[in-house]
Design a protein around this motif. Sequence first.
Motif, PDB file in Angstrom:
ATOM      1  N   GLU A 233       0.793  -1.224   0.000  1.00  0.00           N
ATOM      2  CA  GLU A 233       0.000   0.000   0.000  1.00  0.00           C
ATOM      3  C   GLU A 233       0.828   1.279   0.000  1.00  0.00           C
ATOM      4  N   ARG A 234       2.134   1.146  -0.004  1.00  0.00           N
ATOM      5  CA  ARG A 234       2.995   2.320  -0.099  1.00  0.00           C
ATOM      6  C   ARG A 234       4.283   1.923  -0.801  1.00  0.00           C
ATOM      7  N   ALA A 235       5.001   2.894  -1.310  1.00  0.00           N
ATOM      8  CA  ALA A 235       6.204   2.600  -2.080  1.00  0.00           C
ATOM      9  C   ALA A 235       7.352   2.146  -1.198  1.00  0.00           C
ATOM     10  N   SER A 236       7.445   2.673   0.027  1.00  0.00           N
ATOM     11  CA  SER A 236       8.488   2.230   0.936  1.00  0.00           C
ATOM     12  C   SER A 236       8.127   0.861   1.494  1.00  0.00           C
ATOM     13  N   TYR A 237       9.014   0.275   2.284  1.00  0.00           N
ATOM     14  CA  TYR A 237       8.790  -1.099   2.733  1.00  0.00           C
ATOM     15  C   TYR A 237       7.504  -1.213   3.552  1.00  0.00           C
ATOM     16  N   ALA A 238       6.764  -2.266   3.274  1.00  0.00           N
ATOM     17  CA  ALA A 238       5.490  -2.518   3.947  1.00  0.00           C
ATOM     18  C   ALA A 238       5.129  -3.972   3.713  1.00  0.00           C
ATOM     19  N   PHE A 239       4.223  -4.493   4.531  1.00  0.00           N
ATOM     20  CA  PHE A 239       3.764  -5.863   4.348  1.00  0.00           C
ATOM     21  C   PHE A 239       2.852  -5.939   3.133  1.00  0.00           C
ATOM     22  N   ALA A 240       2.853  -7.091   2.495  1.00  0.00           N
ATOM     23  CA  ALA A 240       2.101  -7.267   1.253  1.00  0.00           C
ATOM     24  C   ALA A 240       0.599  -7.267   1.505  1.00  0.00           C
ATOM     25  N   ILE A 241      -0.147  -6.805   0.513  1.00  0.00           N
ATOM     26  CA  ILE A 241      -1.583  -7.068   0.470  1.00  0.00           C
ATOM     27  C   ILE A 241      -1.865  -8.196  -0.524  1.00  0.00           C
ATOM     28  N   GLY A 242      -0.845  -8.574  -1.254  1.00  0.00           N
ATOM     29  CA  GLY A 242      -0.906  -9.707  -2.169  1.00  0.00           C
ATOM     30  C   GLY A 242       0.468  -9.907  -2.786  1.00  0.00           C
ATOM     31  N   SER A 243       0.908 -11.152  -2.908  1.00  0.00           N
ATOM     32  CA  SER A 243       2.207 -11.402  -3.519  1.00  0.00           C
ATOM     33  C   SER A 243       2.184 -12.765  -4.195  1.00  0.00           C
ATOM     34  N   ILE A 244       3.190 -12.987  -5.041  1.00  0.00           N
ATOM     35  CA  ILE A 244       3.223 -14.238  -5.793  1.00  0.00           C
ATOM     36  C   ILE A 244       4.663 -14.596  -6.139  1.00  0.00           C
ATOM     37  N   THR A 245       4.980 -15.867  -6.021  1.00  0.00           N
ATOM     38  CA  THR A 245       6.187 -16.433  -6.600  1.00  0.00           C
ATOM     39  C   THR A 245       5.760 -17.303  -7.764  1.00  0.00           C
ATOM     40  N   GLY A 246       6.413 -17.100  -8.899  1.00  0.00           N
ATOM     41  CA  GLY A 246       6.113 -17.917 -10.070  1.00  0.00           C
ATOM     42  C   GLY A 246       7.397 -18.396 -10.726  1.00  0.00           C
ATOM     43  N   ALA A 247       7.397 -19.646 -11.186  1.00  0.00           N
ATOM     44  CA  ALA A 247       8.495 -20.211 -11.962  1.00  0.00           C
ATOM     45  C   ALA A 247       7.876 -20.974 -13.117  1.00  0.00           C
ATOM     46  N   LEU A 248       8.473 -20.877 -14.300  1.00  0.00           N
ATOM     47  CA  LEU A 248       7.804 -21.407 -15.489  1.00  0.00           C
ATOM     48  C   LEU A 248       8.810 -21.980 -16.473  1.00  0.00           C
ATOM     49  N   ASP A 249       8.492 -23.158 -16.985  1.00  0.00           N
ATOM     50  CA  ASP A 249       9.245 -23.781 -18.068  1.00  0.00           C
ATOM     51  C   ASP A 249       8.287 -23.958 -19.245  1.00  0.00           C
ATOM     52  N   VAL A 250       8.531 -23.200 -20.312  1.00  0.00           N
ATOM     53  CA  VAL A 250       7.687 -23.232 -21.511  1.00  0.00           C
ATOM     54  C   VAL A 250       8.507 -23.711 -22.698  1.00  0.00           C
ATOM     55  N   ARG A 251       7.967 -24.677 -23.409  1.00  0.00           N
ATOM     56  CA  ARG A 251       8.629 -25.156 -24.622  1.00  0.00           C
ATOM     57  C   ARG A 251       7.594 -25.271 -25.734  1.00  0.00           C
ATOM     58  N   ASP A 252       7.908 -24.618 -26.854  1.00  0.00           N
ATOM     59  CA  ASP A 252       7.003 -24.628 -28.011  1.00  0.00           C
ATOM     60  C   ASP A 252       5.593 -24.172 -27.633  1.00  0.00           C
ATOM     61  N   GLY A 253       5.528 -23.201 -26.750  1.00  0.00           N
ATOM     62  CA  GLY A 253       4.244 -22.640 -26.370  1.00  0.00           C
ATOM     63  C   GLY A 253       3.450 -23.462 -25.380  1.00  0.00           C
ATOM     64  N   VAL A 254       4.052 -24.544 -24.837  1.00  0.00           N
ATOM     65  CA  VAL A 254       3.359 -25.426 -23.899  1.00  0.00           C
ATOM     66  C   VAL A 254       4.042 -25.353 -22.530  1.00  0.00           C
ATOM     67  N   VAL A 255       3.238 -25.297 -21.487  1.00  0.00           N
ATOM     68  CA  VAL A 255       3.767 -25.259 -20.128  1.00  0.00           C
ATOM     69  C   VAL A 255       4.234 -26.662 -19.739  1.00  0.00           C
ATOM     70  N   ARG A 256       5.559 -26.808 -19.572  1.00  0.00           N
ATOM     71  CA  ARG A 256       6.118 -28.098 -19.165  1.00  0.00           C
ATOM     72  C   ARG A 256       6.160 -28.232 -17.651  1.00  0.00           C
ATOM     73  N   GLU A 257       6.447 -27.140 -16.960  1.00  0.00           N
ATOM     74  CA  GLU A 257       6.467 -27.154 -15.498  1.00  0.00           C
ATOM     75  C   GLU A 257       6.166 -25.744 -15.008  1.00  0.00           C
ATOM     76  N   VAL A 258       5.464 -25.666 -13.901  1.00  0.00           N
ATOM     77  CA  VAL A 258       5.123 -24.365 -13.327  1.00  0.00           C
ATOM     78  C   VAL A 258       5.087 -24.492 -11.814  1.00  0.00           C
ATOM     79  N   ARG A 259       5.541 -23.466 -11.134  1.00  0.00           N
ATOM     80  CA  ARG A 259       5.442 -23.371  -9.677  1.00  0.00           C
ATOM     81  C   ARG A 259       4.756 -22.046  -9.345  1.00  0.00           C
ATOM     82  N   LEU A 260       3.795 -22.096  -8.459  1.00  0.00           N
ATOM     83  CA  LEU A 260       3.087 -20.887  -8.039  1.00  0.00           C
ATOM     84  C   LEU A 260       2.819 -20.941  -6.541  1.00  0.00           C
ATOM     85  N   ALA A 261       3.077 -19.839  -5.868  1.00  0.00           N
ATOM     86  CA  ALA A 261       2.719 -19.706  -4.455  1.00  0.00           C
ATOM     87  C   ALA A 261       2.289 -18.274  -4.207  1.00  0.00           C
TER      88      ALA A 261
END
Length: 330
Positions: A233-261
């Motif tokens: 809610e502010r530009a300086s450090y603050a606790f999240a109101i929403g956050s995400i970790t994403g990792a993605l392996d895409v080959r030929d337009g297809v998702v081979r592996e994905v991690r989301l939290a």
Amino acid sequence: MRDFAYQRAHDVSGAVALLGADPDARYLGGGTNLVDLMKTGVERPARLVDVRELPLDGIESTADGGLRVGATVTNSDLAAHPEVRRRYPALAQAVLAGASGQLRNMATVGGNLLQRTRCGYFTDLSKPCNKRAPGTGCSAVEGEHHNHAILGASEHCVAIHPSDMAVALAAFDAVVTYESADGTGQLPLAEFYLPVGDTPHLETALPAGALITGVVLPPAPVAAHSRYRKVRERASYAFAIGSITGALDVRDGVVREVRLAFGAVASRPWRAREAERVLTGGPADAEAFAAAADAELAAARPLPHNAYKVTLLRNLVVALLTELTEEAAR
């Protein structure tokens, strides 16, 4: 503040023995959360067992290609480590997104995992709070809850876990190691935090008196192509109101592996396994990303003033995965 004794531990077994001899004692790492709670009276330990100088401050590769991070590694050192930045960039980004530089210099990995909620009712001794005083009620349900949980909560508690670091660790299947009076043990992060249910005061599955000794990150090639994004809610450090970790392996337009939290949506880091299931083997495009987010968030039960988080998380999923897809295509 209650008067308390202070004792510095010189080895892991000695630290565990000290806490075992005094059930009203607490381990002290960087103190960035515990000391604040002592000042407000939420925590009233009779003794602090300082574990900061234990030999748990290393980061090293494991035989299978993962990383082992000691519990007293500071957040600053974790974020700056070249192997963390190379193999698990989202973890470095998550740590840098939390707190200020001064706090990161003090805060430890073990303490970060064990930090308590930042719910205002939890820290206000004049208000009912089941997490602080079991059986008294949850003030946030009918009160101020715009930054409270939309997933995995109950009528007994709707507080969120504040850690940025733990969100990235959840995405990468981290394992927490510990030492207790019964010996060494380990807990996958997916099992480390307990569901809220009707016992929100029971937060982790650690045995009584156990000391976190480190975190092990299994090898995960997909993690090298990962990002962490945080909305606050502010530009300086603050606790999240929403956050995400994403990792993605895409080959030929297809998702081979994905991690989301997800972060800031539940009492623990929320691994988005349904979204991962929907995405794996399908197209890597915005429509598929949105459908996966919708599948995960179908379980959301927002309160009147935090329903915006459903839309926020949906947009974060689409934006982050689109960014990772575009980077992979370059």
